[in-house]
Scaffold this active site. Structure first.
Site, PDB file in Angstrom:
ATOM      1  N   ASP A   1     -60.227  31.188 -42.726  1.00 54.29           N
ATOM      2  CA  ASP A   1     -58.790  31.396 -42.766  1.00 54.29           C
ATOM      3  C   ASP A   1     -58.105  30.149 -42.234  1.00 54.29           C
ATOM      4  OD1 ASP A   1     -58.954  31.493 -39.979  1.00 54.29           O
ATOM      5  OD2 ASP A   1     -58.468  33.621 -39.825  1.00 54.29           O
TER       6      ASP A   1
ATOM      7  N   ARG B   1     -52.083  43.068 -37.749  1.00 51.21           N
ATOM      8  CA  ARG B   1     -51.680  41.809 -37.120  1.00 51.21           C
ATOM      9  C   ARG B   1     -50.495  41.219 -37.885  1.00 51.21           C
ATOM     10  NH1 ARG B   1     -55.454  36.529 -35.789  1.00 51.21           N
ATOM     11  NH2 ARG B   1     -55.879  36.529 -38.036  1.00 51.21           N
TER      12      ARG B   1
END
Length: 538
Positions: A446, A166
């Protein structure tokens, strides 16, 4: 790989290189990145300007909806290209940063896929980014190993997970590399460098390269990604469509363009993913000016509330109609080894969430910790005996704009308010100190969690009264106001500054930034953009 620096604005690294890093960021690799910047930076900036223009319309009262000009795409019968064999069973995927030990453990975890994350779980220091690329290059070569300070050795097992990378979203810059005096896009830096060094090796083994594409807000942004991949395939000598992509649907505008996003990437897309935490944040951000869309505290905004359930089920219907996978969301729990009862309760929540996903028709799910792989796999194995659920059409789901926009009901407790302040401070301090993936209260958090927390605080405080009755209040009737926020922030800052934790030394800086962002008249688009200048980067 014939890119040269001729006729290109000179690429300039704003950071020194050690010998290994110099072998990664050599002249030809930099020229390759410079070419991407020159070809696509103007379009990227235009798309970001279009985001801002659309958000201004939302702030003025408009609501997101399905696009009338692309109705023909939504109504036509078409399907995406066949899914490669390596990705036909994705029942459990593990995600995490590009730390060397994490990569090895994730690839060995028993998950079908490991998503190596340069975005929300990696703070973009130069060392994190470039060493992460070196780590992935070693992983692709099969030579990655690691020896811990305590002497334990880590190496790849015989059957590692499929690697998917990603890159960062279109909105994030990469200040360490300038092309003609401009910072390259983080997305192009991450994607381009990985592709340059690994695409041919992965393709030779029928392993892609494969990517997860984050934070898109429109199908036009998907068109840009497709054009970038087309160009890189041509430069590297790969056949068109060799690169495959899964798109995270993690913004409110994008949920209204899922068909169009699949269509834009139809030669290479293999699925969409419910990036639910960022999706909740995007709901706050997109509808920030709409007081009638204010949500209760984040602990009450769960996937069973109507707007989130419809998002998940509509994604399944849309994907399966087009022959693409519909991936479920993240389980962020981590083991609570010192408290067996609490650990059992946490695992029960994971099982219930995964049962909801597989029963709805999802083809796979995400976990954040290797210990959860077996838990999630057990649920999917029991209820999905086939490699995927493309056969589950979900024709019962009818796209409904009102349901996708409907706010959920609930309350705002003092505990929920205080928790938003704490989690934002803890994550932001760790991020400023170079950590992008942070354990907080037995969850691996996150950037998405911090974004939810600070956006929700801003929305509550700026819509607390505004001359509209009834004013927002805590469930005990006390008003929600800036005096309360300032007091909670100060108390939490002082308590955390005396607590041993990741980023402890940056708590004061994090509190200063959170105060500024929360008091500001406008909600900032991204916390990580605002904090970028404060990132520790030795």
């Amino acid at each position: 790989m014939n890119a040269t620096v001729e006729n290109l604005p000179g690429p300039r690294l704003r950071h020194g290189l050690d010998a290994q890093q110099a072998g990664l960021l050599h002249a030809d690799a930099l020229a390759f990145l410079a070419d991407l910047h020159e070809r696509f930076e103007g379009r990227r900036r235009a798309l970001l300007a279009a985001r801002r223009e659309r958000q201004a319309r939302f702030d003025a009262g408009e609501l997101p909806g399905f696009l009338p000009e692309t109705r023909a795409i939504r109504e036509a019968d078409w399907r995406v290209a066949p899914i490669p064999a390596a990705l036909r069973d994705r029942r459990v995927e593990i995600t995490g940063p590009v730390d060397r030990k994490m990569i090895i453990n994730a690839l060995n975890s028993g998950a079908k896929v490991f998503m190596a994350d340069f975005e929300d779980s990696t703070a973009p220091t130069f060392a994190n980014l470039v060493d992460g690329q070196l780590n992935l290059r070693d992983a692709v070569a099969g030579t990655i190993d690691y020896r811990a300070p305590d002497g334990r050795a880590y190496a790849l097992g015989p059957d590692p997970a499929v690697l998917v990378v990603r890159p960062r979203g279109w909105h994030l810059p990469e200040r360490h590399l300038e092309i003609g005096g401009e910072a390259i896009a983080g997305a192009l830096f991450d994607f381009g460098l990985f592709a340059y060094h690994n695409a041919l090796a992965l393709h030779a083994r029928d392993r892609g390269p494969y990517f997860y594409l984050p934070k898109m807000e429109s199908h036009r942004e998907a068109v840009l990604w497709n054009d970038v991949m087309d160009h890189v395939e041509a430069v590297l000598g790969l056949q068109q469509g060799a690169m495959k992509a899964t798109v995270l649907i993690e913004t409110l505008p994008a949920v209204f363009e899922m068909d169009e996003i699949l269509h834009a990437l139809r030669t290479r897309v293999v699925g969409l993913n419910c990036g639910r935490w960022d999706y909740i944040f995007s709901y706050f951000k997109t509808l920030r000016a709409h007081r009638d869309r204010v949500l209760p505290e984040r602990g009450q905004v769960v996937m069973t509330v109507p707007f989130l359930r419809h998002y998940s089920e509509l994604l399944i219907r849309t994907c399966h109609r087009r022959g693409a996978f519909a991936m479920g969301g993240m389980a962020a729990q981590i083991p609570i080894n010192h408290d067996p009862a609490a650990n059992a309760a946490a695992l029960a929540k994971v099982r219930a969430d995964k049962l909801r996903e597989v029963s709805a028709g999802h083809d796979g799910t995400w976990v954040a910790h290797p210990a959860l792989v077996a838990v999630a796999r057990e649920v999917f194995d029991a209820h999905m005996p086939t490699p995927n659920q493309l056969h589950v059409a979900r024709a019962d789901v009818v796209a409904d704009r009102d349901t996708l926009l409907a706010p959920s009901t609930g309350t705002i407790t003092r505990g929920g308010f205080d928790a938003n302040v704490e989690v934002c401070l803890r994550y932001l301090a760790a991020w400023m100190d170079g950590l992008g993936c942070v354990p907080i209260h037995h969850l691996m958090e996150d950037a998405a969690t911090a974004e939810i927390a600070r956006a929700q605080l801003w929305q509550w405080l700026h819509h607390a009264d505004g001359g509209i009755a009834p004013p927002l209040a805590f469930d005990d009737g006390a008003p929600i106001d800036f005096a309360t926020f300032d007091a909670v922030l100060a108390a939490t800052r002082d308590r955390l500054a005396a607590t041993a934790m990741p980023g402890q030394a940056r708590i004061g800086d994090a509190a200063t930034l959170l105060a500024r962002l929360t008091h500001a008249d406008a909600l900032a688009d991204f916390l990580t953009l605002e904090a970028y200048a404060s990132l520790r980067d030795p």
